[in-house]
Design a protein around this motif. Structure first.
Motif, PDB file in Angstrom:
ATOM      1  N   LYS A 213       0.810  -1.212   0.000  1.00 20.94           N
ATOM      2  CA  LYS A 213       0.000   0.000   0.000  1.00 20.94           C
ATOM      3  C   LYS A 213       0.848   1.267   0.000  1.00 20.94           C
ATOM      4  N   LEU A 214       2.081   1.170   0.491  1.00 20.77           N
ATOM      5  CA  LEU A 214       2.949   2.338   0.566  1.00 20.77           C
ATOM      6  C   LEU A 214       3.761   2.559  -0.707  1.00 20.77           C
ATOM      7  N   VAL A 215       3.646   1.640  -1.667  1.00 18.62           N
ATOM      8  CA  VAL A 215       4.372   1.788  -2.928  1.00 18.62           C
ATOM      9  C   VAL A 215       3.643   2.812  -3.797  1.00 18.62           C
ATOM     10  N   ASN A 216       4.374   3.826  -4.248  1.00 22.36           N
ATOM     11  CA  ASN A 216       3.793   4.907  -5.050  1.00 22.36           C
ATOM     12  C   ASN A 216       4.086   4.659  -6.525  1.00 22.36           C
ATOM     13  N   SER A 217       3.047   4.455  -7.314  1.00 25.02           N
ATOM     14  CA  SER A 217       3.234   4.175  -8.742  1.00 25.02           C
ATOM     15  C   SER A 217       3.806   5.378  -9.488  1.00 25.02           C
ATOM     16  N   LYS A 218       3.509   6.587  -9.008  1.00 23.02           N
ATOM     17  CA  LYS A 218       4.035   7.786  -9.671  1.00 23.02           C
ATOM     18  C   LYS A 218       5.556   7.838  -9.559  1.00 23.02           C
ATOM     19  N   PHE A 219       6.105   7.338  -8.440  1.00 25.36           N
ATOM     20  CA  PHE A 219       7.557   7.292  -8.280  1.00 25.36           C
ATOM     21  C   PHE A 219       8.188   6.404  -9.349  1.00 25.36           C
ATOM     22  N   ILE A 220       7.568   5.253  -9.587  1.00 26.50           N
ATOM     23  CA  ILE A 220       8.113   4.302 -10.563  1.00 26.50           C
ATOM     24  C   ILE A 220       8.163   4.930 -11.949  1.00 26.50           C
ATOM     25  N   ILE A 221       7.050   5.529 -12.373  1.00 26.72           N
ATOM     26  CA  ILE A 221       6.979   6.120 -13.709  1.00 26.72           C
ATOM     27  C   ILE A 221       7.961   7.275 -13.848  1.00 26.72           C
ATOM     28  N   HIS A 222       8.062   8.095 -12.799  1.00 24.28           N
ATOM     29  CA  HIS A 222       8.998   9.230 -12.841  1.00 24.28           C
ATOM     30  C   HIS A 222      10.439   8.737 -12.958  1.00 24.28           C
ATOM     31  N   ASN A 223      10.789   7.696 -12.198  1.00 16.83           N
ATOM     32  CA  ASN A 223      12.159   7.170 -12.232  1.00 16.83           C
ATOM     33  C   ASN A 223      12.508   6.518 -13.566  1.00 16.83           C
ATOM     34  N   VAL A 224      11.496   6.116 -14.316  1.00 19.82           N
ATOM     35  CA  VAL A 224      11.737   5.477 -15.616  1.00 19.82           C
ATOM     36  C   VAL A 224      11.910   6.517 -16.717  1.00 19.82           C
ATOM     37  N   TYR A 225      11.058   7.535 -16.741  1.00 13.69           N
ATOM     38  CA  TYR A 225      11.011   8.440 -17.884  1.00 13.69           C
ATOM     39  C   TYR A 225      11.655   9.808 -17.653  1.00 13.69           C
ATOM     40  N   SER A 226      11.658  10.313 -16.419  1.00 10.88           N
ATOM     41  CA  SER A 226      12.212  11.648 -16.159  1.00 10.88           C
ATOM     42  C   SER A 226      13.682  11.539 -15.776  1.00 10.88           C
ATOM     43  N   VAL A 227      14.508  11.291 -16.775  1.00 14.70           N
ATOM     44  CA  VAL A 227      15.941  11.110 -16.543  1.00 14.70           C
ATOM     45  C   VAL A 227      16.727  11.913 -17.568  1.00 14.70           C
ATOM     46  N   SER A 228      17.979  12.234 -17.222  1.00 16.03           N
ATOM     47  CA  SER A 228      18.867  12.953 -18.131  1.00 16.03           C
ATOM     48  C   SER A 228      19.546  11.977 -19.083  1.00 16.03           C
ATOM     49  N   LYS A 229      20.397  12.511 -19.967  1.00 14.92           N
ATOM     50  CA  LYS A 229      21.120  11.650 -20.888  1.00 14.92           C
ATOM     51  C   LYS A 229      22.067  10.707 -20.155  1.00 14.92           C
ATOM     52  N   GLN A 230      22.528  11.135 -18.986  1.00 18.09           N
ATOM     53  CA  GLN A 230      23.412  10.291 -18.183  1.00 18.09           C
ATOM     54  C   GLN A 230      22.642   9.278 -17.331  1.00 18.09           C
ATOM     55  N   GLY A 231      21.300   9.291 -17.391  1.00 20.81           N
ATOM     56  CA  GLY A 231      20.493   8.349 -16.628  1.00 20.81           C
ATOM     57  C   GLY A 231      20.156   8.812 -15.230  1.00 20.81           C
ATOM     58  N   VAL A 232      20.495  10.066 -14.870  1.00 25.43           N
ATOM     59  CA  VAL A 232      20.215  10.593 -13.532  1.00 25.43           C
ATOM     60  C   VAL A 232      18.805  11.185 -13.521  1.00 25.43           C
ATOM     61  N   VAL A 233      18.065  10.942 -12.446  1.00 29.43           N
ATOM     62  CA  VAL A 233      16.688  11.419 -12.329  1.00 29.43           C
ATOM     63  C   VAL A 233      16.650  12.945 -12.334  1.00 29.43           C
ATOM     64  N   ILE A 234      15.671  13.509 -13.046  1.00 36.83           N
ATOM     65  CA  ILE A 234      15.435  14.956 -13.068  1.00 36.83           C
ATOM     66  C   ILE A 234      14.208  15.248 -12.207  1.00 36.83           C
ATOM     67  N   LEU A 235      14.345  16.152 -11.254  1.00 38.31           N
ATOM     68  CA  LEU A 235      13.259  16.448 -10.316  1.00 38.31           C
ATOM     69  C   LEU A 235      12.404  17.601 -10.835  1.00 38.31           C
ATOM     70  N   ASP A 236      11.079  17.458 -10.674  1.00 34.09           N
ATOM     71  CA  ASP A 236      10.164  18.550 -11.009  1.00 34.09           C
ATOM     72  C   ASP A 236      10.164  19.611  -9.914  1.00 34.09           C
ATOM     73  N   ASP A 237      10.246  19.160  -8.665  1.00 36.38           N
ATOM     74  CA  ASP A 237      10.270  20.064  -7.518  1.00 36.38           C
ATOM     75  C   ASP A 237      11.723  20.384  -7.172  1.00 36.38           C
ATOM     76  N   LYS A 238      12.187  21.573  -7.552  1.00 32.67           N
ATOM     77  CA  LYS A 238      13.584  21.942  -7.342  1.00 32.67           C
ATOM     78  C   LYS A 238      13.931  22.147  -5.873  1.00 32.67           C
ATOM     79  N   SER A 239      12.910  22.299  -5.014  1.00 31.48           N
ATOM     80  CA  SER A 239      13.194  22.458  -3.585  1.00 31.48           C
ATOM     81  C   SER A 239      13.728  21.178  -2.951  1.00 31.48           C
ATOM     82  N   LYS A 240      13.549  20.027  -3.647  1.00 34.84           N
ATOM     83  CA  LYS A 240      14.042  18.758  -3.132  1.00 34.84           C
ATOM     84  C   LYS A 240      15.423  18.409  -3.670  1.00 34.84           C
TER      85      LYS A 240
END
Length: 470
Positions: A213-240
């Protein structure tokens, strides 16, 4: 074998049933028992504290999860937990408040079993998500928002609707259609990711290691598609994001001695102060990068280290469950650690420790630890971080087989939805074998010409026989 504390309930030292039972069963069934004398009295089927430490220490050292790094002091700490939870008792039946020490004091096993009850395991399901039938009305849908199957209005349909409007024929009923929404897609990602993890770990259920129940599906999708050319995750919320000063310090050590971003003058021991700045930031995080929630999941992967390829795949899936900001911090930290270890120009950052050993010991607790930490957690973290340093480039990649499988599943469901909603359009775009046969009839194949060289002995002259002349 794994002997770690689980999620906090009412007692800080209350371990999870799975790993606790495994250790207790081995200890109760294999610990040698014999007769001992104490103060002119004999006691059967018991053992001294020192004998228990010797035997359990050897067992932990041979375990694939801990290895020879387990110390005798850590083994004593575990036996203290055993005494507090009535796995063992002293020869007079005392336990709980007594203190266990490495001496000749006599102990025995209580007659009642201290094993914790196992959670009930549901039957393994390959497809966790079950979509309703297309004609079923969706739940909690008001009459105003019911999606109606669109139809192509031709002349016949227009007259039919006109006749309905003037009351000549009864009105037709509404047809409900289930749409593949964004929430459905997220559930597919979550379901299939957890199914893959369960399969790789070889478990009947993930309940022992993970609260689904604590698994967030949005995290999975973000970690798959929102990445740089080097494969590092890109954050939408810059405060984090990592603070700028921490990121600059990490770049400084990762690119040492070519620190282009560094404007301050360097001095003797400058690199040690920069490293201490980074270590202090990661050491004061409120939660380890692999999170308290996923502690048991990552620890369970340690049992697969003998099968390197399978362990890497399991770590890949577990890392997809991380919050994006944690995954990004982990990626940047592991890249920095690896570059420092490979940099021959880097001066010694700590007297008495090699660079690799220093990296592991400094950052292991900020990467993995349990909420109710016990002594052996440190060994688990060291093993995991060591394996992560050796294989971080593969582990922090998106598992391609999982991504392809999920994308094909989503595409198939959308194709089915489109086919049921627009059968005429679907038939035009994706013809069936029958319609293809009508559109492109097979031409009769011409018979192959008879070739002269296909005949046997084509130029052999005619031979007359005697019967022919007669």
């Amino acid at each position: 074998m794994c002997v770690q504390a689980g999620k906090r309930e009412t007692d800080k030292d209350k371990p999870t049933p799975c790993r606790w039972n495994e250790t207790v069963e081995l200890f109760r069934t294999r610990m040698p028992l014999r007769k001992h004398r104490c103060r002119f009295k004999s006691y059967d089927r018991c053992f001294t504290a020192a004998e228990a430490v010797d035997w359990l220490h050897e067992l932990l050292r041979c375990s694939q999860n801990f290895g020879p790094e387990v110390t005798r002091k850590q083994t004593v700490q575990l036996l203290k937990k055993f005494l507090k939870n009535h796995v063992i008792e002293d020869i007079k039946g005392k336990w709980g408040q007594e203190d266990f020490e490495d001496n000749r004091h006599l102990y025995r096993f209580p007659p009642s079993s201290p094993l914790k009850p196992y959670p009930k395991k549901p039957a393994y399901q390959k497809d966790v998500i079950k979509f309703p039938e297309w004609n079923d009305p969706p739940q909690s849908t008001s009459q105003e928002n019911i999606p109606v199957r669109p139809v192509v209005v031709n002349s016949e349909m227009w007259y039919k609707r006109h006749s309905i409007a003037i009351g000549e024929v009864p009105a037709c009923r509404l047809v409900y259609r289930r749409q593949l929404t964004e929430a459905n897609v997220e559930e597919i990602w979550k379901s299939m990711t957890l199914s893959y993890l369960q399969k790789v770990l070889g478990l009947d259920s993930l309940e022992e290691v993970l609260d689904i129940k604590l698994v967030n599906s949005k995290f999975i999708i973000h970690n798959v598609y929102s990445v740089s050319k080097q494969g590092v995750v890109i954050l939408d919320d810059k405060s984090k994001e990592l603070p700028h000063w921490v990121l600059s310090a990490m770049k400084c050590l990762a690119n040492w001695p070519n620190c282009s971003d560094l404007k301050q003058p360097m001095y003797l021991g400058f690199e040690k102060d920069v490293f201490k700045t980074i270590a202090d930031y990661y050491g004061h995080l409120k939660e380890p990068l692999l999170t308290f929630h996923l502690f048991d999941a990552f620890v369970s992967v340690l049992g697969l280290l003998q099968k390197e390829k399978m362990a890497i795949e399991a770590f890949q899936i577990c890392c997809l469950l991380l919050p994006p900001e944690n995954r990004r911090k982990l990626q940047l930290l592991m890249r920095m650690m690896a570059r420092i270890c490979l940099n021959k120009e880097m001066p010694s950052l700590c007297d008495g420790f090699g660079t690799r050993t220093l990296m592991v010991q400094t950052f292991s607790r900020c990467i993995l630890c349990s909420k109710d930490e016990v002594d052996l957690d440190e060994l688990l973290a060291v093993r995991l971080v060591t394996f992560l340093m050796d294989n971080y480039q593969e582990i922090l990649k998106v598992p391609l087989a999982l991504q392809t499988s999920i994308e094909e599943r989503v595409a198939h469901l959308r194709r089915v939805q489109f086919q049921k909603s627009y059968p005429e359009v679907y038939q035009e775009r994706f013809p069936t074998p029958e319609s293809e046969a009508l559109l492109f009839p097979e031409k009769p194949k011409p018979k192959p010409q008879l070739l002269m060289w296909a005949l046997k002995n084509p130029f052999q002259p005619f031979q007359r026989t005697r019967s022919f002349r007669m």
